[in-house]
Write a protein that holds these residues in place. Structure first.
Motif, PDB file in Angstrom:
ATOM      1  N   VAL A 122      -9.765   3.666  -5.179  1.00 31.81           N
ATOM      2  CA  VAL A 122      -8.486   4.531  -5.326  1.00 31.81           C
ATOM      3  C   VAL A 122      -7.394   3.933  -6.211  1.00 31.81           C
ATOM      4  CG1 VAL A 122      -8.648   5.301  -2.773  1.00 31.81           C
ATOM      5  CG2 VAL A 122      -7.462   3.227  -3.328  1.00 31.81           C
ATOM      6  N   VAL A 177      -8.848   3.883   4.035  1.00 27.35           N
ATOM      7  CA  VAL A 177      -8.727   4.802   2.809  1.00 27.35           C
ATOM      8  C   VAL A 177      -9.887   4.609   1.878  1.00 27.35           C
ATOM      9  CG1 VAL A 177      -7.395   5.492   0.514  1.00 27.35           C
ATOM     10  CG2 VAL A 177      -6.459   5.121   2.637  1.00 27.35           C
ATOM     11  N   ARG A 237       3.364   4.361   0.481  1.00 29.80           N
ATOM     12  CA  ARG A 237       2.490   4.061  -0.765  1.00 29.80           C
ATOM     13  C   ARG A 237       1.686   5.437  -0.798  1.00 29.80           C
ATOM     14  NH1 ARG A 237       2.111  -1.517   1.252  1.00 29.80           N
ATOM     15  NH2 ARG A 237       3.662  -2.725   0.035  1.00 29.80           N
ATOM     16  N   LEU A 249      -3.146   3.291  -6.967  1.00 31.32           N
ATOM     17  CA  LEU A 249      -1.882   3.669  -6.473  1.00 31.32           C
ATOM     18  C   LEU A 249      -1.126   4.474  -7.191  1.00 31.32           C
ATOM     19  CD1 LEU A 249       0.275   2.704  -4.242  1.00 31.32           C
ATOM     20  CD2 LEU A 249       0.851   0.799  -5.842  1.00 31.32           C
ATOM     21  N   TRP A 263      -1.793   6.864  -2.506  1.00 27.40           N
ATOM     22  CA  TRP A 263      -3.011   6.630  -2.975  1.00 27.40           C
ATOM     23  C   TRP A 263      -3.834   7.803  -3.349  1.00 27.40           C
ATOM     24  CZ3 TRP A 263      -3.689   1.481  -3.648  1.00 27.40           C
ATOM     25  CH2 TRP A 263      -3.030   0.583  -3.149  1.00 27.40           C
ATOM     26  N   PRO A 321      -5.348  -1.362  -1.104  1.00 27.54           N
ATOM     27  CA  PRO A 321      -5.399  -0.233  -0.372  1.00 27.54           C
ATOM     28  C   PRO A 321      -5.792  -0.541   1.100  1.00 27.54           C
ATOM     29  CG  PRO A 321      -7.368  -0.287  -2.067  1.00 27.54           C
ATOM     30  CD  PRO A 321      -6.423  -1.386  -2.268  1.00 27.54           C
TER      31      PRO A 321
END
Length: 185
Positions: A35, A28, A54, A37, A56, A24
């Motif tokens: 997180v 983020v 992507r 995905l 997240w 990540p």
């Protein structure tokens, strides 16, 4: 054959990015320490690679049922050079597909996105955080560029990728993790 025909007509094509889960973005992780995905896809136009997208979500957050009500990060890893102003202008066009808004809102949002989106090159990353009920926060290569404190802007902007009214339903399926199909990266 259908994909070749779509590219010849100039529509956007989305294919799934490789199966290995990427790390990540650090910005983020600075917001949410863990997180997951949700999904990923690659955008191409006329055979040119544009960016990898992507989605997240916070690891301990709720499932993404309605994107408007869910905290998430959308990371775009660019694969070519694009002008920030052009990204902002195209965003307004795509946001109008999702829902109506006034010309006054369009001017204000365009100016905010022009501050948020610098020119990008191969390897650059733009990340947008969706903050439900508040708006959006944007980063360029890990550095904050803008906060747009307007939930309606955030709903329409992230709807470019996640709304059922998106111009690219296959991309939406892949980002939401609904598509099991594999495409070439």
């Amino acid at each position: 054959m259908k994909r070749r025909a779509a590219l010849a007509l100039g529509s956007l094509a989305w294919v799934r990015v490789g199966a290995a889960a990427p790390a990540p973005p650090p910005e983020v992780l600075g917001i949410w320490p863990a997180v997951r995905l949700q999904g990923q896809a690659r955008m191409t136009f006329l055979g040119l690679r544009i960016y990898d997208a992507r989605l997240w979500l916070p690891a301990h957050g709720e499932a993404l049922r309605r994107y408007e009500d869910t905290a998430f990060a959308l990371a775009l890893h660019y694969l070519r050079r694009l002008q920030g102003g052009a990204i902002a202008e195209r965003s307004i066009v795509e946001m109008r597909r999702i829902g109506p808004f006034s010309d006054t809102q369009a001017r204000a949002w365009l100016a905010a996105m022009q501050r948020a989106f610098p020119n990008v090159s191969d390897g650059d990353r733009l990340v947008g955080l969706h903050l439900p009920g508040r708006g959006a926060r944007f980063f360029y290569n890990g550095q904050p560029t803008a906060d747009i404190d307007d939930p309606e802007f955030a709903r329409l902007f992230f709807g470019i990728w996640l709304s059922p009214r998106t111009s690219e339903p296959r991309l939406r399926e892949q980002l939401l993790g609904l598509s099991g199909s594999q495409g070439a990266p």
